[in-house]
Each structure stands twice: as C-alpha cells, then as structure tokens.
Design a protein around this motif. Structure first.
Motif, mmCIF file in Angstrom:
data_model
loop_
_atom_site.group_PDB
_atom_site.id
_atom_site.type_symbol
_atom_site.label_atom_id
_atom_site.label_comp_id
_atom_site.label_asym_id
_atom_site.label_seq_id
_atom_site.Cartn_x
_atom_site.Cartn_y
_atom_site.Cartn_z
ATOM 1 N N GLY A 36 0.810 -1.215 0.000
ATOM 2 C CA GLY A 36 0.000 0.000 0.000
ATOM 3 C C GLY A 36 0.842 1.263 0.000
ATOM 4 O O GLY A 36 0.436 2.296 -0.540
ATOM 5 N N THR A 39 1.298 2.969 -3.489
ATOM 6 C CA THR A 39 0.190 3.437 -4.314
ATOM 7 C C THR A 39 0.260 4.937 -4.577
ATOM 8 O O THR A 39 0.302 5.383 -5.717
ATOM 9 N N TRP A 40 0.257 5.732 -3.529
ATOM 10 C CA TRP A 40 0.271 7.189 -3.672
ATOM 11 C C TRP A 40 1.599 7.785 -3.233
ATOM 12 O O TRP A 40 1.686 8.989 -2.983
ATOM 13 N N GLY A 141 -1.390 5.503 -8.345
ATOM 14 C CA GLY A 141 -2.468 5.774 -7.401
ATOM 15 C C GLY A 141 -3.835 5.770 -8.050
ATOM 16 O O GLY A 141 -4.789 5.183 -7.525
ATOM 17 N N SER A 144 -4.853 2.265 -8.962
ATOM 18 C CA SER A 144 -4.986 1.380 -7.807
ATOM 19 C C SER A 144 -6.425 1.324 -7.312
ATOM 20 O O SER A 144 -6.857 0.297 -6.776
ATOM 21 N N GLU A 167 -1.347 2.723 2.526
ATOM 22 C CA GLU A 167 -1.634 3.894 1.691
ATOM 23 C C GLU A 167 -1.375 5.179 2.475
ATOM 24 O O GLU A 167 -0.825 6.148 1.938
ATOM 25 N N SER A 170 2.157 6.164 2.686
ATOM 26 C CA SER A 170 2.698 6.818 1.497
ATOM 27 C C SER A 170 2.736 8.329 1.667
ATOM 28 O O SER A 170 3.431 9.025 0.917
#
Length: 433
Positions: A36, A39-40, A141, A144, A167, A170
């Motif tokens: 996770g 992702t971003w 992102g 995802s 996430e 991140s």
C-alpha cells in the motif's frame, strides 16, 4: 521439494498471531502495508516537496493546481486498463499491478534528476518534465482504485485496514523525511545582476529535492518487493478467501443488491464529494492558504496534515466503524476548518491574523483537522463498499477517481483563469520614484 521451499519469502513462518482481537499473520500485515505504501507514494512525496518547489519552479503558487491536474489526467490509467482487460484477456490483474509498480518507481527515479528542467511553451516557461513524470507517478495511485482494491478481495477482510494504513504511510513516511529535510527558511531579497531589481535567494535545506526523490524511488521499489511477497509467498495462501485467477474469468459471486439502491447511491455520492475535496480542492488551495503565513508554516501544514491521513486509517484498525449518524456529525463539524481553509485562500495574500503566532497555529490546525476527518470518512466509505464485493470496490474506486478529477479540474481553472487567488511578489521591486 515443498511448496514453501519454492516460495520467494522463505523467511516467513506459517504461524498466526492474535492482534487487535483477530487471528492474523503479522508478516502479511507488513507486506500489505508495504504494498500500500507504493500506491500514492509518488504523488504524496512530490506533494510534500511543494514548499520547496513552488519557490524554485516557474509556476510559483499555481504549481500545486497544475500538479493536481497532472495527477488527475492519470485517470486515463483506469480507462486504459479497462480496454486492455477487454481486448487482451490473457493478461491477469496481477500482471498489471506489477507493471504499475515498476512505472511508479522509474518515474520517481527520473524525476529526481529531471524536475529542475523547464520548457518554454510560447512565451511561458513551464515545468514540463516535472509535470509529465508526476503524471506517470500518478498512474499508480489512480489505477490502484480500480485494480488494487479488487485484488484485496482474495484475502480476509482484516487485511483491508492494514493495506489502507500502507496507503496512509505513502504520505507519512515522505512527511517525516520532509521534516528532517527542512525548508531552509525564508528567502533573502538581493539585487539582481542588472542592479535595477531584486531577486529572492533561498537558504538551502538539509538535502535537496534530488536526494529526497531518489529516496522515494527506493521506497517504491520496496513496495514492488512487498507485493511480490503478497502475491507469491506460499505462507500467505491460507489467508486467502478465494483463489486468485489468472485470466479474465472470475469465480461467480453470489447475487448482490443493485448499486442503484438509495444506500449505495448515497455512499458513492459521499465518496465523490470526499475525494473531490481531498484530492482536488484542498491540494490546489494549500499554497494560497498557507504561504502568506510563511514557508515554514506551509511546510508544517503540508507534512502534519499528511501525517493525519495514516493516523485516521489506524483508527479503522483499532476501532469499530462509527454509525452513520456519528459520521454525519463528524463531517458537519469538519465544515468549520474547511471553511477557514477556503477563507484564508480567498483572502490571500492577506488572510486573517497573518504575521501572528495565533494565525499560524489556526491555519495549521485547520489543515490537520480537516485532513484527518476526511481521511477517516473516506476509509469508512471503502469499508462499506467492500460489502458489495468486487463490484462494490470498483464502484467506490470509480467514485474516487470521478470526484478527484472534478475537484482538480475545477480548481485548476479557478486558480489559472480567474482572479480569485493572488500571489504577491516574493521581492517587491523598488519604486522608480
């Protein structure tokens, strides 16, 4: 040779631990969080660099709006994924996840060295390499939401929250790194070479943006390794609730209620609204809301608000979901800090209490409170959407991207083509008289 000997994660044992009242495999929790994280990571990491980048790139305070639009253009990723899924059926979702994570890591590595470059478009100087590579980092992102979330249905529900914590990390990890980096302080105005004007000179941070973004690329590579463990590790197979498929055909799901039911429509509208604020409106406004109070305040608001995101997700791990009425009360209370944020941005460069410690405290507090509350509400929405299976998660992902795109496009147009938001000169030029 046993299956575990063929596993790419030989160090993982097959034992479970009871944590937070649930039997779970902590190693899988860590792998989910690591996955996770990627992702971003690119978007959040570049976002916390904005206090430095807005001072050095030609867009100035309008850079966050341009960056946000570049990220939302990455919503083409889900459309491309849908087309490939339809016409290239032999490729599995797992393959696309690997490709996205590789793209994210490479985009960050290239951006570390290319972000200072600019291009003239007509008479206007633009940070084209930075924005283009931000687009590719944003693909991870944006896609995802419709690709990674459905993959999670193959694992027990207890791992959804830890993935969402990842996430949140991140944003948390780049924020901590940015706090260590510092922002170098306020600029000093010195005479230009022609002697007729003043130019700002910025004190250096502890390390520059190139080093910062290289570290992000290494974290993105770590995320790829963690997903490999999630996908390939034999010790985690017992935590799956249905076998992952490798082609377009999925196991049939039991009949579910229509997504046109009022409660589903309300949930999806809420997700559109929350993501329009979090991913579109708020990032575009932050420079105008915070920069008048100083670069250091902007830096603190960005980093502390980003830290509030994973803390809100951790609340979803430790606490039971709040009832609908409690969530409604939380969102109603959030209107106060949101209103203050919008007011400071509209009144920039002379917002309330500018130049005072009280004003600095209020604007940072407003950003942290609003981000934390909206992050918790969004996680609550994803948890409810999981009840609809893969279809519900994809619908929530689609609502996420629709809201993000609408919010970012609206603010890009307002920031760049209206007189609502103003940026003063860093160094006012001396009068000729």
């Amino acid at each position: 040779m046993s299956n575990e000997e063929n596993s790419p994660c030989l160090g993982v044992t097959d034992t479970k631990t009871k944590m937070w009242g649930v039997q779970r495999r902590v190693a899988l929790d860590l792998a989910m969080m690591g996955w996770g994280l990627g992702t971003w990571l690119g978007v959040n990491g570049l976002y916390v660099q904005l206090p430095l980048l807005v001072e050095r790139l030609p867009e100035g305070w309008a850079l966050p709006a341009s960056m946000t639009l570049a990220v939302q253009l990455a919503n083409s990723g889900p459309l491309l994924y849908a087309a490939l899924r339809r016409f290239v059926a032999r490729l599995s979702d797992t393959f696309y996840i690997y490709v996205l994570l590789v793209i994210g890591a490479l985009a960050l590595l290239l951006n570390a060295f290319l972000h200072p470059m600019t291009v003239f478009l007509g008479d206007t100087e633009r940070s084209v390499p930075f924005l283009a590579l931000t687009f590719f980092a944003g693909l991870v992102g944006c896609t995802s939401s419709v690709l990674f979330y459905p993959y999670l249905r193959y694992y027990r529900e207890v791992y959804l929250a830890t993935y969402l914590v990842g996430e949140g990390l991140s944003g948390l990890i780049p924020s901590i790194l940015a706090l260590v980096q510092g922002i170098g302080g306020e600029p000093e105005c010195v005479p230009a070479e022609d002697g007729a004007s003043l130019v700002p000179v910025y004190p250096p941070a502890l390390f520059d943006s190139t080093v910062f973004i290289v570290v992000l690329s290494c974290l993105a590579a770590l995320s790829l390794a963690c997903f490999t463990a999630v996908d390939r590790c034999e010790a985690f197979r017992s935590e799956r609730v249905t076998p992952a498929v490798v082609d377009k055909t999925e196991e049939p799901e039991p009949p579910r209620e229509s997504l046109l039911q009022p409660r589903w429509v309300a949930l999806l509208v809420l997700m559109v609204f929350l993501n329009a604020l979090m991913n579109g409106v708020m990032p575009s406004l932050q420079s105008y809301s915070c920069m008048p109070y100083g670069t250091r305040v902007y830096h603190l608001a960005v980093t502390l608000a980003t830290i509030a995101n994973p803390l809100a997700c951790l609340a979803g791990v430790w606490l039971r979901p709040v009832p609908v009425r409690a969530l409604a009360a939380l969102l109603a209370a959030t209107l106060l800090p949101l209103g203050y944020i919008v007011a400071t941005a509209l009144l920039s460069p002379a917002p309330p209490l500018v130049g005072t410690v009280g004003g600095e405290f209020l604007v940072v507090t407003a950003w942290v409170a609003a981000t934390g509350a909206l992050s918790y509400a969004r996680m609550w929405g994803y948890a409810r959407a999981r009840g609809g299976g893969a279809r519900g998660m994809r619908a929530a992902g689609g609502a996420t991207q629709a809201g993000s795109a609408l919010g970012s496009l609206a603010l890009f147009l307002l920031v760049n083509y209206s007189a609502l938001f103003a940026q003063p000169d860093v160094c006012p030029q001396p009068s000729l008289h």
